[in-house]
Motif scaffolding. Structure first.
Motif, PDB file in Angstrom:
ATOM      1  N   VAL A 174      47.631  40.852  41.494  1.00 24.39           N
ATOM      2  CA  VAL A 174      47.628  40.883  40.033  1.00 24.39           C
ATOM      3  C   VAL A 174      46.423  40.118  39.486  1.00 24.39           C
ATOM      4  O   VAL A 174      45.710  40.604  38.603  1.00 24.39           O
ATOM      5  N   VAL A 175      46.179  38.920  40.017  1.00 26.64           N
ATOM      6  CA  VAL A 175      45.051  38.105  39.543  1.00 26.64           C
ATOM      7  C   VAL A 175      43.731  38.824  39.796  1.00 26.64           C
ATOM      8  O   VAL A 175      42.841  38.833  38.937  1.00 26.64           O
ATOM      9  N   GLU A 176      43.582  39.446  40.952  1.00 22.13           N
ATOM     10  CA  GLU A 176      42.358  40.199  41.248  1.00 22.13           C
ATOM     11  C   GLU A 176      42.184  41.360  40.277  1.00 22.13           C
ATOM     12  O   GLU A 176      41.080  41.608  39.790  1.00 22.13           O
ATOM     13  N   ALA A 177      43.250  42.068  39.989  1.00 22.38           N
ATOM     14  CA  ALA A 177      43.169  43.200  39.057  1.00 22.38           C
ATOM     15  C   ALA A 177      42.788  42.727  37.658  1.00 22.38           C
ATOM     16  O   ALA A 177      41.967  43.357  36.986  1.00 22.38           O
ATOM     17  N   ILE A 178      43.356  41.613  37.211  1.00 19.71           N
ATOM     18  CA  ILE A 178      43.018  41.073  35.895  1.00 19.71           C
ATOM     19  C   ILE A 178      41.551  40.651  35.875  1.00 19.71           C
ATOM     20  O   ILE A 178      40.817  40.959  34.936  1.00 19.71           O
ATOM     21  N   SER A 179      41.115  39.974  36.918  1.00 14.50           N
ATOM     22  CA  SER A 179      39.738  39.502  36.987  1.00 14.50           C
ATOM     23  C   SER A 179      38.745  40.666  36.957  1.00 14.50           C
ATOM     24  O   SER A 179      37.766  40.644  36.207  1.00 14.50           O
ATOM     25  N   GLU A 180      38.978  41.684  37.769  1.00 12.19           N
ATOM     26  CA  GLU A 180      38.077  42.831  37.821  1.00 12.19           C
ATOM     27  C   GLU A 180      38.072  43.605  36.507  1.00 12.19           C
ATOM     28  O   GLU A 180      37.019  43.996  36.009  1.00 12.19           O
ATOM     29  N   GLY A 181      39.238  43.817  35.946  1.00 16.41           N
ATOM     30  CA  GLY A 181      39.328  44.547  34.681  1.00 16.41           C
ATOM     31  C   GLY A 181      38.707  43.784  33.534  1.00 16.41           C
ATOM     32  O   GLY A 181      38.018  44.350  32.684  1.00 16.41           O
ATOM     33  N   TRP A 182      38.925  42.488  33.529  1.00 17.36           N
ATOM     34  CA  TRP A 182      38.386  41.659  32.449  1.00 17.36           C
ATOM     35  C   TRP A 182      36.863  41.644  32.482  1.00 17.36           C
ATOM     36  O   TRP A 182      36.208  41.677  31.452  1.00 17.36           O
ATOM     37  N   ALA A 183      36.303  41.611  33.677  1.00 17.03           N
ATOM     38  CA  ALA A 183      34.840  41.615  33.811  1.00 17.03           C
ATOM     39  C   ALA A 183      34.253  42.866  33.149  1.00 17.03           C
ATOM     40  O   ALA A 183      33.221  42.790  32.474  1.00 17.03           O
ATOM     41  N   ARG A 184      34.904  44.006  33.313  1.00 14.68           N
ATOM     42  CA  ARG A 184      34.420  45.238  32.680  1.00 14.68           C
ATOM     43  C   ARG A 184      34.536  45.160  31.153  1.00 14.68           C
ATOM     44  O   ARG A 184      33.679  45.659  30.436  1.00 14.68           O
ATOM     45  N   ILE A 185      35.583  44.519  30.668  1.00 13.12           N
ATOM     46  CA  ILE A 185      35.800  44.430  29.223  1.00 13.12           C
ATOM     47  C   ILE A 185      34.775  43.513  28.556  1.00 13.12           C
ATOM     48  O   ILE A 185      34.243  43.831  27.498  1.00 13.12           O
ATOM     49  N   VAL A 186      34.493  42.375  29.165  1.00 15.22           N
ATOM     50  CA  VAL A 186      33.626  41.383  28.512  1.00 15.22           C
ATOM     51  C   VAL A 186      32.139  41.611  28.767  1.00 15.22           C
ATOM     52  O   VAL A 186      31.302  40.967  28.140  1.00 15.22           O
ATOM     53  N   GLN A 187      31.797  42.510  29.678  1.00 16.01           N
ATOM     54  CA  GLN A 187      30.385  42.747  29.984  1.00 16.01           C
ATOM     55  C   GLN A 187      29.551  43.021  28.729  1.00 16.01           C
ATOM     56  O   GLN A 187      28.482  42.427  28.565  1.00 16.01           O
ATOM     57  N   PRO A 188      29.991  43.879  27.815  1.00 24.92           N
ATOM     58  CA  PRO A 188      29.188  44.107  26.601  1.00 24.92           C
ATOM     59  C   PRO A 188      29.031  42.836  25.755  1.00 24.92           C
ATOM     60  O   PRO A 188      27.980  42.606  25.159  1.00 24.92           O
ATOM     61  N   GLN A 189      30.064  41.987  25.720  1.00 24.50           N
ATOM     62  CA  GLN A 189      29.975  40.738  24.956  1.00 24.50           C
ATOM     63  C   GLN A 189      28.981  39.780  25.595  1.00 24.50           C
ATOM     64  O   GLN A 189      28.227  39.095  24.903  1.00 24.50           O
ATOM     65  N   TYR A 190      28.962  39.720  26.924  1.00 18.83           N
ATOM     66  CA  TYR A 190      27.997  38.869  27.615  1.00 18.83           C
ATOM     67  C   TYR A 190      26.577  39.356  27.367  1.00 18.83           C
ATOM     68  O   TYR A 190      25.657  38.574  27.192  1.00 18.83           O
ATOM     69  N   LYS A 191      26.394  40.670  27.351  1.00 18.64           N
ATOM     70  CA  LYS A 191      25.068  41.227  27.088  1.00 18.64           C
ATOM     71  C   LYS A 191      24.630  40.868  25.673  1.00 18.64           C
ATOM     72  O   LYS A 191      23.483  40.463  25.456  1.00 18.64           O
ATOM     73  N   LEU A 192      25.539  40.989  24.719  1.00 21.22           N
ATOM     74  CA  LEU A 192      25.213  40.630  23.335  1.00 21.22           C
ATOM     75  C   LEU A 192      24.850  39.150  23.239  1.00 21.22           C
ATOM     76  O   LEU A 192      23.860  38.783  22.590  1.00 21.22           O
ATOM     77  N   MET A 193      25.610  38.286  23.912  1.00 19.80           N
ATOM     78  CA  MET A 193      25.318  36.856  23.881  1.00 19.80           C
ATOM     79  C   MET A 193      23.956  36.573  24.508  1.00 19.80           C
ATOM     80  O   MET A 193      23.159  35.803  23.973  1.00 19.80           O
ATOM     81  N   ARG A 194      23.676  37.225  25.642  1.00 21.81           N
ATOM     82  CA  ARG A 194      22.369  37.043  26.285  1.00 21.81           C
ATOM     83  C   ARG A 194      21.238  37.476  25.349  1.00 21.81           C
ATOM     84  O   ARG A 194      20.240  36.777  25.191  1.00 21.81           O
ATOM     85  N   ASP A 195      21.419  38.629  24.698  1.00 23.67           N
ATOM     86  CA  ASP A 195      20.394  39.122  23.779  1.00 23.67           C
ATOM     87  C   ASP A 195      20.183  38.149  22.615  1.00 23.67           C
ATOM     88  O   ASP A 195      19.049  37.919  22.192  1.00 23.67           O
TER      89      ASP A 195
END
Length: 126
Positions: A46-67
């Motif tokens: 369950v923790v692995e699934a949450i971690s992997e799924g969450w990474a896909r969700i927040v990727q656009p936010q991390y890109k925006l923060m980096r920009d």
């Protein structure tokens, strides 16, 4: 009761907390199915699934923060932002993410104080 108070506090202070909760609950249901008790391997899955799924969700936010960090950068390629500009962006641009104190930035190794009169945020360490 104390745990519930913390959950309510997070919900008020952290934008998107409800989305995080919903995501975690949905992933738990999808991963654990109808299990009423879970062993270590079940919890790990369950923790692995949450971690992997969450990474896909927040990727656009991390890109925006980096920009945004790169937009604030002192000159091209310095990898640094004047601390004053970093903090001013919360007011000038409404970027609430960049409000950490100098003490906190220093603690996590993201503050360059080689010039004490002009501290700068180290983008790669932020």
């Amino acid at each position: 009761e104390q745990a519930l108070d913390l959950v309510h506090e997070f919900a008020q202070d952290l934008p998107g907390f409800t989305k995080i909760q919903d995501f975690a609950r949905t992933t738990l249901r999808e991963t654990a199915g109808t299990l009423t008790t879970m062993g270590f391997l079940d919890v790990t899955r369950v923790v692995e699934a949450i971690s992997e799924g969450w990474a896909r969700i927040v990727q656009p936010q991390y890109k925006l923060m980096r920009d945004r960090l790169l937009e604030l950068e002192d000159g091209k390629g310095t990898g640094r932002i004047a601390l004053s500009e970093f903090h001013a962006s919360t007011v000038r641009k409404g970027w609430w993410q960049f409000s950490e104190t100098a003490d906190y930035l220093r603690h996590v190794g993201a503050l360059d104080e080689s010039n004490p009169s002009r501290p700068r945020v180290i983008i790669s360490n932020y």
